[in-house]
Write a protein that holds these residues in place. Sequence first.
Motif, short mmCIF file in Angstrom:
data_model
loop_
_atom_site.label_atom_id
_atom_site.label_comp_id
_atom_site.label_asym_id
_atom_site.label_seq_id
_atom_site.Cartn_x
_atom_site.Cartn_y
_atom_site.Cartn_z
N TYR A 63 0.72 -1.30 -0.07
CA TYR A 63 -0.22 0.01 -0.10
C TYR A 63 0.96 1.13 -0.05
O TYR A 63 2.09 1.15 0.24
CB TYR A 63 -0.94 -0.10 1.20
N SER A 64 0.17 2.43 -0.42
CA SER A 64 1.02 3.71 -0.27
C SER A 64 -0.05 4.79 0.03
O SER A 64 -1.36 4.69 -0.20
CB SER A 64 1.50 3.73 -1.66
N THR A 65 0.32 5.86 0.82
CA THR A 65 -0.44 6.93 1.08
C THR A 65 0.17 8.17 0.07
O THR A 65 1.22 8.25 -0.13
CB THR A 65 -0.22 7.26 2.71
N VAL A 66 -0.85 8.86 -0.04
CA VAL A 66 -0.63 10.12 -0.99
C VAL A 66 -0.83 11.26 -0.35
O VAL A 66 -2.17 11.59 0.11
CB VAL A 66 -1.35 9.90 -2.27
N LEU A 67 -0.13 12.52 -0.50
CA LEU A 67 -0.17 13.57 0.05
C LEU A 67 -1.23 14.42 -0.94
O LEU A 67 -0.90 14.68 -2.12
CB LEU A 67 0.73 14.48 0.34
N SER A 68 -2.52 14.30 -0.73
CA SER A 68 -3.62 14.88 -1.62
C SER A 68 -3.35 16.27 -2.12
O SER A 68 -2.76 16.90 -1.21
CB SER A 68 -4.98 14.79 -1.10
#
Length: 275
Positions: free
Chosen positions: A156-161
């Motif tokens: 998984y990865s998290t994205v700075l929106s």
Amino acid sequence: MKNLLQLIVRFHFTILFLIIELVCFLLLVNNNNYHKTIFLNSNNALSGGIYNKVTSFSDYIRLTEINDQLNKENTQLHNLLSENYKLTADSFFFFEDSLFKQQYVYRSAKVINNSINKQRNYITLNKGRKHGIKPEMGVVANNGVVGIVKSVSDNYSTVLSLLNSRLKISAKIKKNNHHGSLYWDGKDYRRAKLIEIPSHVNINVGDTITTSSFSSVFPEGILIGTADKILPSSGGNFREVIVLLSNDFNQLSYVDVIGDLLKNERLELEKEVEQ
């Protein structure tokens, strides 16, 4: 068997009547062209309607599979764009080139979590480290910029929106290449602010805003949105532009993560100059 015989004996007049009615109907249809035509047309309409409903239901069941396939094809098309290749004096380098001079690589991913109602919004994707995703990679959707990868795990990865008050990206006015910085002020999830635009620059409502060549994350020319409102200068040399974002962040489903194969070379050179 005994119960069946009893049932036939009990309703034999009704059964006989239905059989005679069926025989009469078949004789009427087979020996009368008008009635035969009406019957066939009605039968075709009925069967066609049933087949259409069955097909529609089948297509609905396969929507996820179809969307995945379309997203993969869209990513493949992104990878074939000429903008992703480093132009030399002679030609573009393509996949077959042994030196791998392709500059940008797109990897598809699905949005599995997303927020738009906070000051610092994040997006979670179903792809991570083992899929080639790394921090500081750009994320785009079909309609433009989405954000920048913040952290990754194996899957998984998290994205700075882009809807995060901490994120600021380099942007430009497409028609004249004047650069500025774009950020979200935390108010309207459909709009962001473009600042540091000199007061003398010609910009009108409806002008296209894209990423600039100053960005080390996104390729130049990725759509961000359009100028929605021009704020007058308050005595300074710069003014602000309200940008209507091209992406509706409340409807994000699939995105592409962009890897710049020449990014490290550029950053190392710039760091060397600064030192």
